[in-house]
Design an enzyme around this catalytic site. Sequence first.
Site, short mmCIF file in Angstrom:
data_model
loop_
_atom_site.label_atom_id
_atom_site.label_comp_id
_atom_site.label_asym_id
_atom_site.label_seq_id
_atom_site.Cartn_x
_atom_site.Cartn_y
_atom_site.Cartn_z
N ARG A 23 -27.82 31.83 3.21
CA ARG A 23 -29.07 31.47 2.54
C ARG A 23 -29.50 32.55 1.55
O ARG A 23 -30.03 32.25 0.49
CB ARG A 23 -30.19 31.24 3.57
CG ARG A 23 -30.04 29.96 4.37
CD ARG A 23 -31.33 29.65 5.12
NE ARG A 23 -31.67 30.69 6.08
CZ ARG A 23 -31.26 30.70 7.34
NH1 ARG A 23 -30.49 29.73 7.78
NH2 ARG A 23 -31.63 31.67 8.15
N SER A 40 -22.28 28.60 18.33
CA SER A 40 -23.72 28.37 18.21
C SER A 40 -24.29 27.53 19.35
O SER A 40 -24.97 26.54 19.14
CB SER A 40 -24.03 27.71 16.87
OG SER A 40 -25.42 27.71 16.59
N CYS A 44 -28.30 30.49 27.47
CA CYS A 44 -29.46 30.50 28.38
C CYS A 44 -29.70 29.13 29.00
O CYS A 44 -30.32 29.02 30.06
CB CYS A 44 -30.71 30.96 27.64
SG CYS A 44 -30.56 32.61 26.92
N ASN A 302 -30.52 36.81 18.40
CA ASN A 302 -30.89 36.08 17.19
C ASN A 302 -31.65 36.97 16.21
O ASN A 302 -31.41 36.92 15.00
CB ASN A 302 -31.72 34.86 17.55
CG ASN A 302 -30.87 33.63 17.84
OD1 ASN A 302 -30.51 32.91 16.92
ND2 ASN A 302 -30.55 33.41 19.10
N TYR A 423 -61.16 30.18 26.20
CA TYR A 423 -61.58 29.81 27.56
C TYR A 423 -62.11 28.38 27.59
O TYR A 423 -62.95 27.99 26.78
CB TYR A 423 -62.68 30.73 28.10
CG TYR A 423 -63.40 30.12 29.27
CD1 TYR A 423 -62.73 29.92 30.49
CD2 TYR A 423 -64.71 29.66 29.16
CE1 TYR A 423 -63.37 29.31 31.56
CE2 TYR A 423 -65.37 29.06 30.22
CZ TYR A 423 -64.69 28.88 31.42
OH TYR A 423 -65.31 28.27 32.48
#
Length: 461
Positions: A23, A40, A44, A302, A423
């Site tokens: 890019r 790729s 995980c 990454n 909150y």
Amino acid sequence: MSTRIVVIGGVAAGTKAAATARRRNSAAEVIVLQNEAEVSYSSCGLPYHLADAQGIPRARLIARTPEVFRADGIDMRTRHRVEEIDAQQGLVTVRDLQQARTYTQPYDKLLIATGAIASPLKARVGAAAPQVLHLRSIGDADAIAQRLSGVRKVVILGGGYIGLEMAHTFKALGRDVTLIEAMPHVIPSYDAAIALIVEATLREHGVELFTGVRVSELADGGVILETGNRIVADLVLVATGVRPATALALAAGVKLGDTGAIAVSPQMATNLPNVYAAGDCAESPHRVTNRPVWLPLGDVANRHGRVAGINMAGGNTEFAGVLGTGIFQVFDSAVARTGLGHVEALAAGFTPVSETLQAPSRARYMRGSKPLTMRVTADQHTGRLLGCQVVGADAVDKTIDIAASALWGGLTVSDLADIDLAYAPPFSPVLAPMQAAGELLGKRLGENQRAAQAIHQPAQT
């Protein structure tokens, strides 16, 4: 003449760097050499895929296929293993595993993203030992799925992230699970106050647990501990940790750091000209200690890859560092940490003060509210937050991300007590867990300071 960028490794850091370089510099020639067939993919996500192959199919773990990379102008060469780096000549020697041929590939910029490899099993393995598997790659996950038929009893060696996630996975698949951790408690990088809660969760869900003991042998149909205990096993999953895959880099003259991973500059450059390193094979600077650490985590890889890709493409940016932030699921609980635990803070030269507290995840009267157990550490002298660990069934990710943001900004416990957070009863108690932790630690620091002043105050006559 266009810049030729060669990337060794095509999982997290390597593919991120390649895509970023493409890019940033559309004129560059970008080549990725990956010894696996897949690229790729999410390492995980492997335990979750194995636990629910229909809900999380294998294809969903693959972010981009080799064909997509090629369509974007990246020369993606799968099943190509780099066997040597010649930094003086700017060449790598490559073995094409499909065609059984060897060739040399020149480069102008080179990225080493060789990742990590499983630590070797130190126990003796007998001829009739149970099948032994690891979980590092998508190929490893395929092997586990293929060999589960007929397996009833699984023994997991290692109580880190993968070991605990896979204990959850195997129980979800209806297997009997025993987990063995050589250290005094599971998740050894966590403080004991949090780890003991995780151990209780494992036992509540039927996981047999041995801690503080090592395996001496894998023998006929089982695992033998140094204590003499014999545990029946049809399958043994070795999850005793990983180490950086640095043999290729070391042979080329790349310097390693004290962690055993590749030492890099903030630009991810090694000591060799035009050679970079990123991902699980490389070190990172820790923002709390200002020392290099090794964190083999997908998000870190990454971020490494992005920085390396920009710089190899002609840009100039730096890696901002890490806090060691991580989170994982074990049954109905989430477990997370960021920054330093108490022992780590001592080793780093701080004077740490730590508190363990419980707080509700939402207003106590709301149906979804669950208790959070937190272990928070600050520096006695400065009041600076040093680290936080959390376990619970709700809002753990939110709480640890607040702590990580506070660490990133160098906030003190006083700042935490006063921080303006959202909150409403369905989302948080009126005093959010991190605010409560800030108040508690602030009181403790103040008490310690007053006690120290009293000790040094001259006696009145």
